[in-house]
Design a protein around this motif. Structure first.
Motif, PDB file in Angstrom:
ATOM      1  N   TYR A   1      -7.541   6.592 -17.839  1.00  0.00           N
ATOM      2  CA  TYR A   1      -8.107   6.116 -16.731  1.00  0.00           C
ATOM      3  C   TYR A   1      -7.621   6.903 -15.544  1.00  0.00           C
ATOM      4  CZ  TYR A   1     -10.547   2.153 -18.972  1.00  0.00           C
ATOM      5  OH  TYR A   1     -11.399   1.394 -19.792  1.00  0.00           O
TER       6      TYR A   1
ATOM      7  N   PRO B   1     -10.190  10.617 -14.112  1.00  0.00           N
ATOM      8  CA  PRO B   1     -10.326   9.913 -15.811  1.00  0.00           C
ATOM      9  C   PRO B   1     -10.456  11.049 -16.748  1.00  0.00           C
ATOM     10  CG  PRO B   1     -11.853   8.961 -14.255  1.00  0.00           C
ATOM     11  CD  PRO B   1     -11.177  10.074 -13.549  1.00  0.00           C
TER      12      PRO B   1
ATOM     13  N   GLN C   1     -14.347   2.224 -12.665  1.00  0.00           N
ATOM     14  CA  GLN C   1     -14.294   3.360 -13.136  1.00  0.00           C
ATOM     15  C   GLN C   1     -15.463   3.470 -14.227  1.00  0.00           C
ATOM     16  OE1 GLN C   1     -10.723   5.493 -13.796  1.00  0.00           O
ATOM     17  NE2 GLN C   1      -9.344   4.173 -12.425  1.00  0.00           N
ATOM     18  N   GLU C   2     -15.661   2.619 -15.066  1.00  0.00           N
ATOM     19  CA  GLU C   2     -16.288   2.616 -16.243  1.00  0.00           C
ATOM     20  C   GLU C   2     -17.873   2.705 -15.782  1.00  0.00           C
ATOM     21  OE1 GLU C   2     -15.159  -0.949 -18.228  1.00  0.00           O
ATOM     22  OE2 GLU C   2     -13.422   0.085 -19.326  1.00  0.00           O
TER      23      GLU C   2
ATOM     24  N   VAL D   1     -10.498  -0.349 -13.169  1.00  0.00           N
ATOM     25  CA  VAL D   1     -10.923   0.367 -14.579  1.00  0.00           C
ATOM     26  C   VAL D   1     -12.213  -0.092 -14.655  1.00  0.00           C
ATOM     27  CG1 VAL D   1      -8.634   0.271 -15.598  1.00  0.00           C
ATOM     28  CG2 VAL D   1     -10.014  -1.772 -15.840  1.00  0.00           C
TER      29      VAL D   1
END
Length: 748
Positions: A373, A230, A355-356, A352
């Motif tokens: 991303y 990312p 990932q955040e 996603v």
């Protein structure tokens, strides 16, 4: 199949990545008329993954690309924002230059360079089909290889010839040679969690038709996977809580052109030094990732391709190294404006939302905003054992493959393969480049008569494993193949001390000159430096000093330990204490030694003695190795061997004060590692001698302990006449050659 066509170009290059750029530029530089097809002109040489060039092993490749006339080193020196020497505390053989680059500036510079290169044209189109011509007869190269194999089926096989490319807008282009450098675009498939997107790079169309075309012409394809990290908004990072890493105070560089500029003006290379930042994952990060393994494409079976062993995704690291409490992450600026940072070490294809959560669990990134991303991408590659060492396909004449299509990973590996494909495609244009090919042939004949790597009919450039890392990489790929993305390491080279970053220009100088890819003025400078190094090493190897009073006083004056016995000068210069100011570009010890030797040579009771009889060593001396591949008319005998043997005072002491800093640095390195380098030169000589060994025609491979069934089958089918021919068969390893060597001797 096409039979009649009008040739538009000498060479067509498909793909505008790092491999395609090098292939197109070097072939054009060698005089070929080249056309580059790329999906987006704006993205020529785009840094798809990390914003950096070089590193361990990779820096060697960039230096070799530069020495041969490639462009990666020059662009990196123009667009770098931080420079470091990795492994600086270790020996020179394993050091690696690495540059953080402004990825936007890099692609813009590369695009403009390509657009302004003479003999090179570019168009924005997607290649869809490789056009072939078949006259119903085996090609010359096919006939030669088939005759060797003695396989009746092979002798009957008809080979095709690549003659052109059809594109997605209905145009067809024809050329003598085709170079395919498609990167990750062949049936590219992006994975972000459960989402799959048919892209060759995020946001760019995949090349599905070309992949099918490669299959249709008989090439065996495999499937690989790579990924990227990312990117986050620089304004959302808490830098105050992070470790700060800056570049070297005296920044290293890649290109010899930069070295030349620095000699004229220090301001010609004064790069901006932007910091990187270090942070770490933690137990909470690992918990978030583990709880989402069931959503990770890597573990659900969604991804079929094999990923890079040495650059695993963060989910793979958490799974494989469950005992580790944290993993290091580098935040690297993507441009000089620092608006985006790349999180090196956090490659991922997790959904996603995961990932955040992962990023927000990391110190300094609690409030970070993701701008791009991370994702994984699967793509087709051609199994590289189907290629010759020139990177031309064995089954399809005039078709060359380079870059990730050959199974590699990394900008540097791709660039080096593109360069060699471009060189060999241009050299094979016999009608266009007879003079250069003739020069190369003469050069090979003088320097490498022991292993005929130049073919007087099929002009080509193929490096041995002791000549370059490029040679190591290509030999690994075409003989062993790969089932995972191949990354070059210094550990892959058997002769690391001979293949240092610092001597790349000297190792490859004569090839660049023969190819016409170095200017006459630059060649003259480096050729003189090689002569200086060779003559200095000849003197230092040949002459010793005794522990006389004058000698001890001199050594004390330069803070050197005293002598207890007669010592060769090469071992004095090779001492760790000698030239302590070398990194500051001060060579006072060399100048003091020169002054001392000049005085001592005139003294009646001189302390100078013959250390060894020059030329009597069964292995080459270092000085001979340096000078052997200079053009014969440029190597001068300083004094006769008879004079040297009778009186060492007849040897003229080296004029260190007239030598360049580069040459003096080489002399110090060669002296410091003298014994080890001698050993490697001896190993190379022994290996070359071994490869000359003839294999009896009726030699039976079956039943030999130490040879696998695959090796036995390949050797029985190919029936190589020598160990050298056996070494060029895919899958035949150095260990197999050692076993063969032993059994042939036992039989005799």
């Amino acid at each position: 199949m096409k039979k009649n066509h009008k040739k538009d170009f000498d060479i067509i290059v498909v793909g505008g990545g790092h491999a395609g750029l090098e292939a197109a530029c070097i072939a054009a530089k060698m005089g070929a008329k080249v056309h580059l097809l790329t999906i987006l002109v704006e993205n020529i040489a785009l840094a798809s993954c990390n914003p950096a060039i070089g590193g361990l092993g990779k820096g060697h490749l960039v230096k070799e690309i530069d020495a041969l006339g490639g462009v990666m080193g020059r662009i990196s020196d123009k667009c770098g924002i931080q420079y470091r020497t990795l492994n600086a505390s270790k020996g020179p053989a394993v050091r690696g230059t690495r540059a953080q680059i402004d990825m936007d500036a890099y692609r813009i510079y590369a695009r403009n360079l390509a657009l302004n290169t003479p003999n090179l044209t570019i168009s924005q189109e997607m290649a869809c089909e490789i056009l072939l011509q078949s006259d119903g007869l085996p090609s010359k190269s096919s006939t030669q290889s088939n005759a060797k194999s003695k396989n009746p089926h092979d002798l009957e096989r008809k080979s095709a010839k690549a003659i052109g490319i059809r594109t997605n807008i209905g145009k067809s282009y024809y050329a003598d040679k085709i170079i395919i450098t498609t990167g990750t675009f062949l049936r590219g498939l992006v994975h972000i969690g459960e989402n799959q997107i048919i892209n060759g790079r995020f946001g760019e169309s995949a090349s599905n038709e070309l992949s099918q075309s490669l299959k249709n012409i008989g090439l065996k394809l495999g499937r690989l996977k790579t990924g990227t990290c990312p990117r986050i908004d620089g304004r959302s990072i808490d830098f105050a809580s992070l470790e700060r890493h800056i570049g070297d105070e005296n920044p290293p560089h890649f290109s010899y052109h930069t070295s030349m500029s620095l000699e004229k003006s220090a301001s010609d290379f004064a790069p901006q030094d932007l910091p990187c930042f270090v942070t770490y994952t933690n137990q909470n990060t690992h918990k978030i990732i583990r709880e989402n393994f069931h959503r990770a494409p890597l573990f659900t079976g969604q991804i079929e391709g094999v990923g890079p062993r040495y650059c695993p995704s963060i989910e793979d690291k958490i799974n494989r190294f469950a005992d580790k409490e944290r993993h290091q992450l580098f935040l690297e600026p993507q441009t000089k404006d620092c608006v985006e940072y790349y999180i090196n070490g956090l490659t991922t294809s997790l959904p996603v939302d995961v990932q955040e959560k992962v990023i927000h669990s990391i110190k300094g990134l609690e409030n970070a905003r993701i701008t791009r991303y991370g994702y994984a991408i699967e793509y087709d590659y051609v199994e590289p054992t189907q290629l010759k060492h020139t990177l031309e396909c064995k089954e399809v004449d005039c078709l060359y493959l380079a870059g990730q299509i050959n199974g590699t990973t990394g900008y540097e590996e791709a660039g080096a393969l593109g360069l060699m494909a471009g060189i060999n495609a241009a050299l094979s244009l016999k009608s266009n480049l007879p003079k250069k090919a003739e020069i190369l042939e003469n050069h090979y004949a003088k320097k490498r008569a022991k292993s005929s790597e130049i073919d007087s009919t099929l002009y080509k450039l193929v490096f041995r494993r002791d000549e370059s890392y490029i040679g190591v990489m290509i030999d690994d790929l075409v003989t062993k193949g790969t089932k995972e993305p191949y990354r070059l390491f210094t550990s892959r080279a058997e002769y690391r001390l001979l293949l240092r970053e610092d001597n790349a220009i000297y190792r490859l100088l004569e090839y660049a000159n023969a190819l016409g890819t170095i200017s006459p003025s630059d060649y003259a400078i480096f050729a003189q430096e090689k002569r200086d190094i060779a003559s200095a090493m000849e003197y230092l190897e040949a002459v010793s000093i005794t522990p006389a009073k004058r000698v001890q006083e001199f050594l004390a004056s330069i803070n050197q330990p005293v002598l207890n016995d007669k010592t060769a000068l090469v071992h004095i210069v090779g001492r760790g204490e000698f030239g302590q100011n070398l990194l500051q570009n001060e060579f006072s010890d060399f100048f003091a030694l020169e002054e001392f030797l000049e005085k001592e040579a005139l003294a009646k009771d001189s302390s100078l003695r013959v250390a060894q009889q020059v030329g009597q060593n069964p292995a080459q001396s270092i000085s001979q190795n340096i000078s052997q591949n200079l053009a014969s008319n440029s190597v001068k005998d300083l004094t006769s061997k008879a004079d040297k043997k009778e009186n060492p005072q007849n040897l003229l002491p080296p004029k260190f004060h007239t030598m360049s800093k580069r040459a003096l640095s080489q002399i110090q390195i060669l002296s410091k590692y003298h014994n080890y380098i001698q050993k490697q030169l001896s190993d190379v000589a022994n290996m070359n001698e071994m490869l000359k060994l003839k294999i009896p025609q009726d030699f039976e491979y079956r039943g030999i302990s130490g040879l696998s069934l695959e090796v036995v089958e390949k050797l029985s089918l190919a029936k190589p006449a020598t160990l050298f021919e056996a070494s060029k068969i895919s899958g035949i390893t150095p260990a197999s050659l050692d076993v063969l060597h032993l059994y042939i001797h036992l039989r005799s």
